[in-house]
Design a protein around this motif. Structure first.
Motif, PDB file in Angstrom:
ATOM      1  N   LEU A   1       0.829  -1.207   0.000  1.00 27.46           N
ATOM      2  CA  LEU A   1       0.000   0.000   0.000  1.00 27.46           C
ATOM      3  C   LEU A   1       0.860   1.253   0.000  1.00 27.46           C
ATOM      4  CD1 LEU A   1      -2.803  -1.069   2.521  1.00 27.46           C
ATOM      5  CD2 LEU A   1      -2.791  -1.265   0.023  1.00 27.46           C
ATOM      6  N   GLY A   2       1.929   1.224  -0.787  1.00 23.24           N
ATOM      7  CA  GLY A   2       2.878   2.339  -0.805  1.00 23.24           C
ATOM      8  C   GLY A   2       2.694   3.288  -1.970  1.00 23.24           C
ATOM      9  N   LEU A   3       1.454   3.534  -2.340  1.00 24.12           N
ATOM     10  CA  LEU A   3       1.164   4.376  -3.495  1.00 24.12           C
ATOM     11  C   LEU A   3       0.171   5.462  -3.100  1.00 24.12           C
ATOM     12  CD1 LEU A   3       1.693   4.456  -6.661  1.00 24.12           C
ATOM     13  CD2 LEU A   3      -0.517   3.310  -6.864  1.00 24.12           C
ATOM     14  N   THR A   4       0.433   6.698  -3.528  1.00 26.50           N
ATOM     15  CA  THR A   4      -0.512   7.787  -3.254  1.00 26.50           C
ATOM     16  C   THR A   4      -0.344   8.864  -4.318  1.00 26.50           C
ATOM     17  OG1 THR A   4      -1.341   9.281  -1.533  1.00 26.50           O
ATOM     18  CG2 THR A   4       1.041   9.133  -1.783  1.00 26.50           C
ATOM     19  N   ASP A   5      -1.310   9.787  -4.354  1.00 26.06           N
ATOM     20  CA  ASP A   5      -1.197  10.931  -5.256  1.00 26.06           C
ATOM     21  C   ASP A   5      -1.746  12.152  -4.546  1.00 26.06           C
ATOM     22  OD1 ASP A   5      -4.052  11.516  -7.139  1.00 26.06           O
ATOM     23  OD2 ASP A   5      -3.963   9.929  -5.644  1.00 26.06           O
ATOM     24  N   ASP A   6      -1.517  13.321  -5.122  1.00 21.99           N
ATOM     25  CA  ASP A   6      -1.851  14.551  -4.408  1.00 21.99           C
ATOM     26  C   ASP A   6      -3.353  14.811  -4.318  1.00 21.99           C
ATOM     27  OD1 ASP A   6      -2.378  15.303  -7.011  1.00 21.99           O
ATOM     28  OD2 ASP A   6      -0.767  16.775  -7.125  1.00 21.99           O
ATOM     29  N   ALA A   7      -4.169  13.957  -4.934  1.00 17.97           N
ATOM     30  CA  ALA A   7      -5.617  14.121  -4.805  1.00 17.97           C
ATOM     31  C   ALA A   7      -6.076  13.854  -3.373  1.00 17.97           C
ATOM     32  CB  ALA A   7      -6.347  13.193  -5.770  1.00 17.97           C
ATOM     33  N   VAL A   8      -5.308  13.085  -2.612  1.00 13.78           N
ATOM     34  CA  VAL A   8      -5.690  12.759  -1.240  1.00 13.78           C
ATOM     35  C   VAL A   8      -4.852  13.536  -0.227  1.00 13.78           C
ATOM     36  CG1 VAL A   8      -6.466  10.465  -1.901  1.00 13.78           C
ATOM     37  CG2 VAL A   8      -4.106  10.774  -1.151  1.00 13.78           C
ATOM     38  N   LEU A   9      -4.016  14.454  -0.693  1.00 16.52           N
ATOM     39  CA  LEU A   9      -3.158  15.219   0.192  1.00 16.52           C
ATOM     40  C   LEU A   9      -3.634  16.664   0.278  1.00 16.52           C
ATOM     41  CD1 LEU A   9       0.322  13.932  -1.060  1.00 16.52           C
ATOM     42  CD2 LEU A   9      -0.914  13.194   0.975  1.00 16.52           C
ATOM     43  N   GLY A  10      -3.523  17.250   1.441  1.00 16.54           N
ATOM     44  CA  GLY A  10      -3.887  18.646   1.633  1.00 16.54           C
ATOM     45  C   GLY A  10      -2.682  19.559   1.482  1.00 16.54           C
ATOM     46  N   GLU A  11      -2.856  20.805   1.891  1.00 17.28           N
ATOM     47  CA  GLU A  11      -1.780  21.781   1.768  1.00 17.28           C
ATOM     48  C   GLU A  11      -0.766  21.662   2.896  1.00 17.28           C
ATOM     49  OE1 GLU A  11      -3.392  25.665   1.411  1.00 17.28           O
ATOM     50  OE2 GLU A  11      -4.484  25.241  -0.447  1.00 17.28           O
ATOM     51  N   GLU A  12      -1.157  21.042   4.004  1.00 17.93           N
ATOM     52  CA  GLU A  12      -0.240  20.863   5.121  1.00 17.93           C
ATOM     53  C   GLU A  12       0.520  19.545   4.969  1.00 17.93           C
ATOM     54  OE1 GLU A  12       0.117  23.316   7.240  1.00 17.93           O
ATOM     55  OE2 GLU A  12      -1.463  24.433   6.195  1.00 17.93           O
ATOM     56  N   ILE A  13       1.454  19.311   5.888  1.00 20.89           N
ATOM     57  CA  ILE A  13       2.197  18.045   5.879  1.00 20.89           C
ATOM     58  C   ILE A  13       1.241  16.900   6.219  1.00 20.89           C
ATOM     59  CG2 ILE A  13       4.021  16.710   6.985  1.00 20.89           C
ATOM     60  CD1 ILE A  13       5.510  19.307   7.458  1.00 20.89           C
ATOM     61  N   GLU A  14       1.224  15.886   5.374  1.00 22.32           N
ATOM     62  CA  GLU A  14       0.378  14.713   5.579  1.00 22.32           C
ATOM     63  C   GLU A  14       1.261  13.512   5.895  1.00 22.32           C
ATOM     64  OE1 GLU A  14      -2.998  14.422   5.188  1.00 22.32           O
ATOM     65  OE2 GLU A  14      -3.578  16.296   4.203  1.00 22.32           O
ATOM     66  N   GLU A  15       0.750  12.604   6.733  1.00 28.23           N
ATOM     67  CA  GLU A  15       1.484  11.385   7.030  1.00 28.23           C
ATOM     68  C   GLU A  15       1.034  10.250   6.121  1.00 28.23           C
ATOM     69  OE1 GLU A  15       3.246  11.433  11.547  1.00 28.23           O
ATOM     70  OE2 GLU A  15       1.757   9.938  10.975  1.00 28.23           O
ATOM     71  N   ILE A  16       2.000   9.524   5.616  1.00 21.71           N
ATOM     72  CA  ILE A  16       1.714   8.339   4.819  1.00 21.71           C
ATOM     73  C   ILE A  16       2.390   7.140   5.485  1.00 21.71           C
ATOM     74  CG2 ILE A  16       1.447   9.609   2.657  1.00 21.71           C
ATOM     75  CD1 ILE A  16       4.295   8.731   1.914  1.00 21.71           C
ATOM     76  N   PRO A  17       1.749   5.974   5.492  1.00 27.06           N
ATOM     77  CA  PRO A  17       2.373   4.796   6.108  1.00 27.06           C
ATOM     78  C   PRO A  17       3.438   4.204   5.190  1.00 27.06           C
ATOM     79  CG  PRO A  17       0.266   4.204   5.161  1.00 27.06           C
ATOM     80  CD  PRO A  17       0.405   5.692   4.992  1.00 27.06           C
ATOM     81  N   ILE A  18       4.460   3.627   5.786  1.00 26.19           N
ATOM     82  CA  ILE A  18       5.476   2.894   5.046  1.00 26.19           C
ATOM     83  C   ILE A  18       5.541   1.495   5.642  1.00 26.19           C
ATOM     84  CG2 ILE A  18       7.907   2.716   4.402  1.00 26.19           C
ATOM     85  CD1 ILE A  18       8.095   5.718   4.508  1.00 26.19           C
ATOM     86  N   ASN A  19       5.035   0.524   4.893  1.00 25.56           N
ATOM     87  CA  ASN A  19       5.025  -0.869   5.314  1.00 25.56           C
ATOM     88  C   ASN A  19       6.104  -1.647   4.581  1.00 25.56           C
ATOM     89  OD1 ASN A  19       2.445  -0.742   6.927  1.00 25.56           O
ATOM     90  ND2 ASN A  19       1.641  -0.182   4.920  1.00 25.56           N
ATOM     91  N   ARG A  20       6.414  -2.809   5.100  1.00 26.96           N
ATOM     92  CA  ARG A  20       7.392  -3.648   4.424  1.00 26.96           C
ATOM     93  C   ARG A  20       6.826  -4.143   3.106  1.00 26.96           C
ATOM     94  NH1 ARG A  20      10.426  -9.244   6.387  1.00 26.96           N
ATOM     95  NH2 ARG A  20      11.902  -9.258   4.642  1.00 26.96           N
ATOM     96  N   GLY A  21       7.679  -4.253   2.112  1.00 26.66           N
ATOM     97  CA  GLY A  21       7.249  -4.712   0.803  1.00 26.66           C
ATOM     98  C   GLY A  21       6.934  -6.187   0.778  1.00 26.66           C
ATOM     99  N   ALA A  22       5.990  -6.560  -0.092  1.00 24.39           N
ATOM    100  CA  ALA A  22       5.634  -7.966  -0.288  1.00 24.39           C
ATOM    101  C   ALA A  22       6.582  -8.595  -1.285  1.00 24.39           C
ATOM    102  CB  ALA A  22       4.196  -8.084  -0.772  1.00 24.39           C
ATOM    103  N   GLY A  23       6.980  -9.844  -1.013  1.00 24.08           N
ATOM    104  CA  GLY A  23       7.896 -10.523  -1.917  1.00 24.08           C
ATOM    105  C   GLY A  23       7.247 -10.861  -3.245  1.00 24.08           C
TER     106      GLY A  23
END
Length: 283
Positions: free
Chosen positions: A181-203
């Motif tokens: 789930l390491g994908l995002t775009d600015d459509a879901v981000l506001g003007e302030e600093i937003e937090e995004i999760p960083i999970n371990r990658g799937a093999g």
């Protein structure tokens, strides 16, 4: 940086869930391209053929037989054209890549890929966007004692931006893999600093029990990328299939969008920044 989630594995999983008892007409194998180029990085391309969905499920050893080792792979930046050399590389799956040290990616530059094999020609183009920076990275702990990371991201509202995260756990991962789930775009981000999760990658899609969390004292390398719309569309569709294909009650019926002409897969340009963090228990 390989996702290790090659399309040949996807099609094998489809065979397991949806086509075990179906009699399907024969279709000639298609060529699958998995390739990328980043700022200050050399191009990497992997070539395989698809697995027919009417074949039984295969393990990774069988899938190695679908590697294409004798293709002609060319990358052009509009001024210079370079033929990539094929070589064995166990860090990736499949363990064979085409690459070169005669061309490095540059932010803002467009690169055209041409693959020639068995009388077929496949093409694709991608642009390397300018890289972006993370504001911070923090360790987070779940209620059951597992760990993930969160990063602060401040989007440039004057441009349309797409973001992708890859991770590598030292001594555990041979190369960077696509973060869960390491994908995002600015459509879901506001003007302030937003937090995004960083999970371990799937093999791979076959690693259905693989833990998406990090362990205490893991040293994690993070590759934070900007990418163009076509590359984002590929990864968006791929992650949807990755999620749905683990559940037999939600069959996948849509194709993955791709910038590949004449085959399957993706050719992505990444604007990359790199970070390293050791997983420590948050106070």
């Amino acid at each position: 940086m390989n996702s290790k989630n090659t399309i040949i594995l996807i099609l094998s999983l489809f065979a397991f869930w949806g086509c075990r008892n179906a009699e399907l007409p024969y279709h000639a194998p298609e060529i699958v391209v998995e390739g990328w180029i980043e700022n200050d990085g050399f191009p990497v391309v992997m070539l395989t053929t698809t697995v027919p969905v009417n074949e039984s499920v295969k393990d990774s050893a069988d899938l190695v037989g679908h590697i294409i080792r004798w293709g002609k792979v060319t990358v052009s930046d509009g001024k210079k054209e370079v033929v990539l050399a094929g070589k064995k590389d166990e860090r990736y799956f499949p363990p064979y890549i085409y690459t070169t040290s005669k061309m490095k990616g540059e932010a803002g530059q467009t690169y055209r890929l041409t693959v020639e094999y068995s009388g077929r020609t496949i093409t694709a183009s991608t642009t390397v966007p300018p890289p972006s920076q993370l504001e911070y990275i923090k360790t987070r702990k779940t209620e059951d004692g597992r760990y993930y990371l969160s990063a602060g991201l401040k989007d440039n509202r004057s441009t349309k931006d797409y973001y992708k995260v890859f991770t590598r756990v030292r001594k555990k991962d041979s190369t960077y893999v696509s973060a869960f789930l390491g994908l995002t775009d600015d459509a879901v981000l506001g003007e302030e600093i937003e937090e995004i999760p960083i999970n371990r990658g799937a093999g791979s899609l076959m690693d259905v029990k693989e833990d998406k969390y990090f362990s205490l004292n893991d040293i994690v390398d993070i590759r934070f990328c900007t990418l163009d719309q076509k590359s984002w569309e590929y990864w968006s569709d791929f992650e949807e299939i990755q999620s749905l294909s683990r559940n037999p009650f939600f069959p996948v019926t849509t194709d993955i969008r791709s910038n590949i002409e004449g085959g399957l897969g993706y050719w992505a340009g990444y604007g990359s920044t790199y970070y390293t963090i050791e997983i420590c228990s948050p106070e």
